[in-house]
Design a protein around this motif. Structure first.
Motif, PDB file in Angstrom:
ATOM      1  N   THR A  99       0.869  -1.172   0.000  1.00  0.00           N
ATOM      2  CA  THR A  99       0.000   0.000   0.000  1.00  0.00           C
ATOM      3  C   THR A  99       0.907   1.224   0.000  1.00  0.00           C
ATOM      4  OG1 THR A  99      -1.781  -1.159   1.152  1.00  0.00           O
ATOM      5  CG2 THR A  99      -1.802   1.244   1.271  1.00  0.00           C
ATOM      6  N   THR A 100       0.561   2.188  -0.832  1.00  0.00           N
ATOM      7  CA  THR A 100       1.354   3.403  -0.961  1.00  0.00           C
ATOM      8  C   THR A 100       0.637   4.558  -0.264  1.00  0.00           C
ATOM      9  OG1 THR A 100       2.088   2.633  -3.124  1.00  0.00           O
ATOM     10  CG2 THR A 100       2.461   4.953  -2.622  1.00  0.00           C
ATOM     11  N   VAL A 101       1.389   5.333   0.481  1.00  0.00           N
ATOM     12  CA  VAL A 101       0.883   6.553   1.095  1.00  0.00           C
ATOM     13  C   VAL A 101       1.712   7.690   0.503  1.00  0.00           C
ATOM     14  CG1 VAL A 101       0.531   7.811   3.266  1.00  0.00           C
ATOM     15  CG2 VAL A 101       0.316   5.309   3.223  1.00  0.00           C
ATOM     16  N   TYR A 102       1.046   8.702  -0.060  1.00  0.00           N
ATOM     17  CA  TYR A 102       1.794   9.763  -0.732  1.00  0.00           C
ATOM     18  C   TYR A 102       1.074  11.094  -0.689  1.00  0.00           C
ATOM     19  CZ  TYR A 102      -1.366   8.785  -4.685  1.00  0.00           C
ATOM     20  OH  TYR A 102      -2.470   8.595  -5.475  1.00  0.00           O
ATOM     21  N   GLU A 103       1.825  12.139  -0.989  1.00  0.00           N
ATOM     22  CA  GLU A 103       1.295  13.491  -1.086  1.00  0.00           C
ATOM     23  C   GLU A 103       1.452  13.991  -2.510  1.00  0.00           C
ATOM     24  OE1 GLU A 103       2.073  15.596   3.152  1.00  0.00           O
ATOM     25  OE2 GLU A 103       3.808  15.452   1.839  1.00  0.00           O
ATOM     26  N   ARG A 104       0.626  14.971  -2.869  1.00  0.00           N
ATOM     27  CA  ARG A 104       0.731  15.657  -4.145  1.00  0.00           C
ATOM     28  C   ARG A 104       0.626  17.153  -3.892  1.00  0.00           C
ATOM     29  NH1 ARG A 104       3.252  12.306  -5.442  1.00  0.00           N
ATOM     30  NH2 ARG A 104       2.722  10.496  -6.645  1.00  0.00           N
ATOM     31  N   ALA A 105       1.462  17.916  -4.539  1.00  0.00           N
ATOM     32  CA  ALA A 105       1.468  19.367  -4.355  1.00  0.00           C
ATOM     33  C   ALA A 105       0.138  19.994  -4.762  1.00  0.00           C
ATOM     34  CB  ALA A 105       2.609  19.988  -5.148  1.00  0.00           C
ATOM     35  N   ALA A 106      -0.590  19.339  -5.639  1.00  0.00           N
ATOM     36  CA  ALA A 106      -1.837  19.891  -6.159  1.00  0.00           C
ATOM     37  C   ALA A 106      -2.973  19.912  -5.139  1.00  0.00           C
ATOM     38  CB  ALA A 106      -2.273  19.105  -7.395  1.00  0.00           C
ATOM     39  N   ASP A 107      -2.836  19.208  -4.027  1.00  0.00           N
ATOM     40  CA  ASP A 107      -3.894  19.213  -3.016  1.00  0.00           C
ATOM     41  C   ASP A 107      -3.282  19.109  -1.625  1.00  0.00           C
ATOM     42  OD1 ASP A 107      -3.489  16.423  -2.316  1.00  0.00           O
ATOM     43  OD2 ASP A 107      -4.642  15.882  -4.089  1.00  0.00           O
ATOM     44  N   ASP A 108      -4.120  19.228  -0.621  1.00  0.00           N
ATOM     45  CA  ASP A 108      -3.633  19.196   0.761  1.00  0.00           C
ATOM     46  C   ASP A 108      -4.017  17.896   1.468  1.00  0.00           C
ATOM     47  OD1 ASP A 108      -6.343  19.599   0.985  1.00  0.00           O
ATOM     48  OD2 ASP A 108      -6.195  21.259   2.416  1.00  0.00           O
ATOM     49  N   ARG A 109      -4.248  16.854   0.706  1.00  0.00           N
ATOM     50  CA  ARG A 109      -4.647  15.575   1.261  1.00  0.00           C
ATOM     51  C   ARG A 109      -3.479  14.584   1.216  1.00  0.00           C
ATOM     52  NH1 ARG A 109      -9.416  15.793   3.742  1.00  0.00           N
ATOM     53  NH2 ARG A 109     -10.040  13.753   3.060  1.00  0.00           N
ATOM     54  N   VAL A 110      -3.584  13.571   2.017  1.00  0.00           N
ATOM     55  CA  VAL A 110      -2.662  12.443   1.945  1.00  0.00           C
ATOM     56  C   VAL A 110      -3.413  11.330   1.224  1.00  0.00           C
ATOM     57  CG1 VAL A 110      -1.379  10.723   3.267  1.00  0.00           C
ATOM     58  CG2 VAL A 110      -1.445  13.094   4.047  1.00  0.00           C
TER      59      VAL A 110
END
Length: 154
Positions: free
Chosen positions: A94-105
């Motif tokens: 399972t991958t947990v990641y962030e994206r600059a385009a939103d404020d969610r994990v």
């Protein structure tokens, strides 16, 4: 030659699990790990891909990304009973990641057993056993996912 964007996704990709969490990344990684463990998945390893890439390649442009590698004893047992070579397709990640385009994990899971099925990795005479393995994995991961979605929101 076919363009990758025009291809239909396999069931493995199409049925991948994805959700977002309303918590800091540093809290999300152990939270997702524990939700797997509460459903009897054993943690094999937690790896921060962004840190590995930065440390080994010097790239600091990778957003925070963690791999939570887990294995469930029933899934492992059943896969080995079908064919010992299937162990090479385990464990689950399972991958947990962030994206600059939103404020969610983001949390994303692709089924290893569906990949076994879709890639044709099992012996030809094991279709029914593979479908049973996919179903069992789906049932176990559904519990994990329901808990992640229920407890991962404020």
């Amino acid at each position: 030659m076919s363009d990758a964007s025009s291809r239909s996704p396999t069931p493995t990709a199409d049925e991948a699990l994805h959700t977002t969490l309303d918590m800091p990344f540093e809290d999300a990684v152990p939270f997702v790990q524990i939700e797997h463990e509460l459903a009897d998945f054993e943690t094999v390893r937690v790896t921060r891909l962004d840190q590995m890439i930065a440390g080994m390649l010097g790239h600091d442009d990778v957003e925070r990304t963690a791999l939570i590698v887990v294995c469930h004893p029933e899934i492992a047992h059943d896969a080995l009973q079908i064919d010992p070579t299937l162990a090479g397709m385990l464990p689950c990640t399972t991958t947990v990641y962030e994206r600059a385009a939103d404020d969610r994990v983001h949390v994303h899971h692709v089924s290893a057993t569906k990949a076994i099925r879709d890639l044709g990795c099992a012996p030809a005479d094991s279709d029914e056993a593979i479908e049973d393995l996919v179903a069992k994995t789906g049932e176990l991961m559904a519990v994990v996912w329901a808990n992640i979605e229920e407890h991962g929101q404020k």
